[in-house]
Design an enzyme around this catalytic site. Structure first.
Site, mmCIF file in Angstrom:
data_model
loop_
_atom_site.group_PDB
_atom_site.id
_atom_site.type_symbol
_atom_site.label_atom_id
_atom_site.label_comp_id
_atom_site.label_asym_id
_atom_site.label_seq_id
_atom_site.Cartn_x
_atom_site.Cartn_y
_atom_site.Cartn_z
ATOM 1 N N HIS A 108 0.828 -1.211 0.000
ATOM 2 C CA HIS A 108 0.000 0.000 0.000
ATOM 3 C C HIS A 108 0.865 1.266 0.000
ATOM 4 O O HIS A 108 0.717 2.132 -0.862
ATOM 5 C CB HIS A 108 -0.897 -0.027 1.244
ATOM 6 N N GLU A 109 1.779 1.337 0.945
ATOM 7 C CA GLU A 109 2.610 2.548 1.042
ATOM 8 C C GLU A 109 3.521 2.671 -0.181
ATOM 9 O O GLU A 109 3.822 3.781 -0.626
ATOM 10 C CB GLU A 109 3.413 2.544 2.346
ATOM 11 N N HIS A 149 1.684 4.540 -2.774
ATOM 12 C CA HIS A 149 1.794 5.995 -2.535
ATOM 13 C C HIS A 149 3.173 6.481 -2.976
ATOM 14 O O HIS A 149 3.311 7.513 -3.620
ATOM 15 C CB HIS A 149 1.653 6.299 -1.036
HETATM 16 ZN ZN ZN Z 1 -3.024 5.187 2.011
#
Ligand code: ZN
Length: 501
Positions: free
Chosen positions: A260-261, A264
């Protein structure tokens, strides 16, 4: 004499330097800073935040933006003016004292929140949180709004979003989500994920997550991964991105927090070099940002094709798990199960967690709910939407960091990200064919470079709603998300397809 655009850029280079310092100090606060550093760090951040505010809201900056507005001719120059003007307008409306108080209070509140969460003590945290909501309310009044006080706050995170739009978004999700949760529970073949917990060494988790994140396309030459209690992605520019993850007893936590990160992080790393240090660098809004993290987390890293080629890595890292098959692993990581913790929730029940927070913060801002009564309201909504009651506030209303940081109006952007991740995936499919053919071959670069071309490289050139139209050809909608998670649940739970083939 240099042009007005150049002078505007120069002004924002200085602001960017202050922002980078604050970002790194904030990252450090949650990763490596000794506990004793808290008090001074709060003061330092407060002072930098005040300096930033003064520089941003000075008459000189206002004049530069006006002048540049008259001279801007290219798309990049126009975007520079649009973004700086929005930032200037938002900040000039907020008194410097309020901004400084918020910054100092958020450092103090963070420390209190950590303790309250650890000791299951909402009561002692309540007065600080109450002041934080008052500051949010005061800020909204200064910023101004036409329909709902929430509009002023959600717009800070998602340009153009409103309370009404959020309400409709959750309304469109409620019935199909509840139906899907029911179908998996009543008609599905139960899945087992108990093997994901227990005996997973931190070193092996660290090595595996770094390997996977690198394979997805995160550039460790321009970034790193450390640990924090609440994973986030920070950094100072496209060339220095800080991912954080956490290693728990449940091994899927680290794997998917890292994926997830990294999503980003790749968005930030894909921002054009020529935008660096300017306000149009990086992600355009939180909803779009979240769509990029979720696309990599859920659509790529939680897919069957992904684990078909990575299950050997998992088994090599954790021999004690007993040679898990890709099929078993895929089903375990996609279990749909109402649970207490938002960040550990599955894709289907997740939005019910966000809905709870959206309704609670709306009610507090409207004066319908007192902060001291927050735990009761929280627990009642969990019972209503998910059929469970948190046994403690630690696993209930104290689980998230956001409100202690004054981030009110932030939560709906998570659900926007869910919807947009599927919508963007569909748009990608119609251009490059089924992306899973690339996932199956371990070719993540085809996917990453499509995203880079369509989204990462755009920085803040267009407002989020316009970017969504450009990339997907339609406004944000729940349809692709519901279609996608339904298809996944049918595969994971062996449900008869409700849709014609
Ligand atoms: Zn997030």
């Amino acid at each position: 004499m240099s042009s007005s655009i150049d002078r505007l850029k120069q002004k924002f280079y200085d602001l960017d330097a202050l922002e980078s310092a604050m970002s790194l100090m904030g990252w450090d606060q949650q990763t490596f800073m000794p506990e004793g550093g808290n008090g001074d760090r709060a003061e330092h951040l407060g002072a930098l935040s005040r300096l930033h505010h003064e520089m941003l809201t000075s008459d000189e900056t206002g004049k530069l933006i006006d002048e540049a507005g008259r001279d801007a001719s290219t798309d990049v120059e126009k975007a520079l003016v649009r973004v700086t003007k929005r930032e200037f307008d938002q900040s000039t409306k907020l008194p410097a004292k309020l901004v400084e108080e918020r910054s100092i209070l958020s450092a103090k509140a963070h420390e209190e929140w950590v303790r309250a969460r650890k000791e299951n003590d909402f009561k002692s945290f309540a007065p600080t949180l109450e002041r934080m909501f008052e500051i949010a309310r005061e800020s909204a009044e200064h910023l101004g709004y036409t329909n709902h006080i929430y509009d002023a706050l959600v717009d800070l995170y998602e340009e153009g979003a409103t309370h009404e739009q959020c309400k409709q978004m959750f309304e469109s999700l409620k019935a199909p989500s509840i139906e899907l949760i029911r179908r998996t529970k009543e008609e599905g073949t139960p899945t087992d994920n108990s093997f994901l917990t227990g005996g997973y060494s931190v070193e092996a988790q660290k090595a595996l997550t770094e390997k996977l994140v690198q394979k997805l396309g995160f550039d460790f030459h321009r970034g790193r991964q450390d640990t924090a209690p609440h994973p986030f992605c920070g950094g100072t520019s496209r060339n220095d991105i800080r991912l954080t993850t956490r290693f728990l007893d449940d091994v899927k936590s680290a794997i998917f927090a890292s994926a997830h990160e990294a999503g980003h992080g790749m968005y930030e790393q894909g921002s054009p070099q020529e935008f660096t240090r300017t306000p149009i660098a990086g992600g355009v809004s939180l909803g779009i940002h979240e769509s990029q993290s979720l696309l990599w987390e859920n659509l790529v890293a939680r897919s069957k094709p992904f684990w078909d080629i990575h299950i050997d890595d998992f088994n090599a890292a954790f021999p004690h798990a007993g040679n898990v098959s890709a099929e078993t692993f895929y089903k375990a990581i996609n279990q749909v199960q109402p649970s207490l913790i938002r960040v550990e929730a599955d894709e289907v029940t997740y939005n019910m967690h966000v809905l709870t927070r959206f309704e609670i913060e709306s009610d507090i801002l409207e004066g319908k709910l007192a902060v001291r009564d927050l735990p009761d309201a929280w627990n009642a909504k969990y019972e209503e939407y998910l059929g469970i009651t948190p046994p403690s506030d630690t696993n209930g209303c104290l689980q998230d960091v956001h409100w202690s940081g004054g981030m009110v109006g932030y939560f709906p952007t998570y659900t926007m990200g869910k919807l947009l991740s599927y919508q963007i995936w569909e748009a990608m499919s119609s251009e490059i064919g089924d992306p899973y053919q690339y996932v199956a071959e371990g070719d993540f670069e085809t996917i990453r470079s499509w995203l880079e071309e369509k989204i990462y490289s755009q920085g803040k050139l267009y407002p989020p709603k316009e970017l969504v139209m450009r990339v997907t050809g339609k406004p944000m909608s729940h349809e692709d998300f519901i279609k996608g998670v339904t298809k996944k649940c049918e595969a994971v739970y062996g449900l008869a397809s409700a849709q014609p083939a």
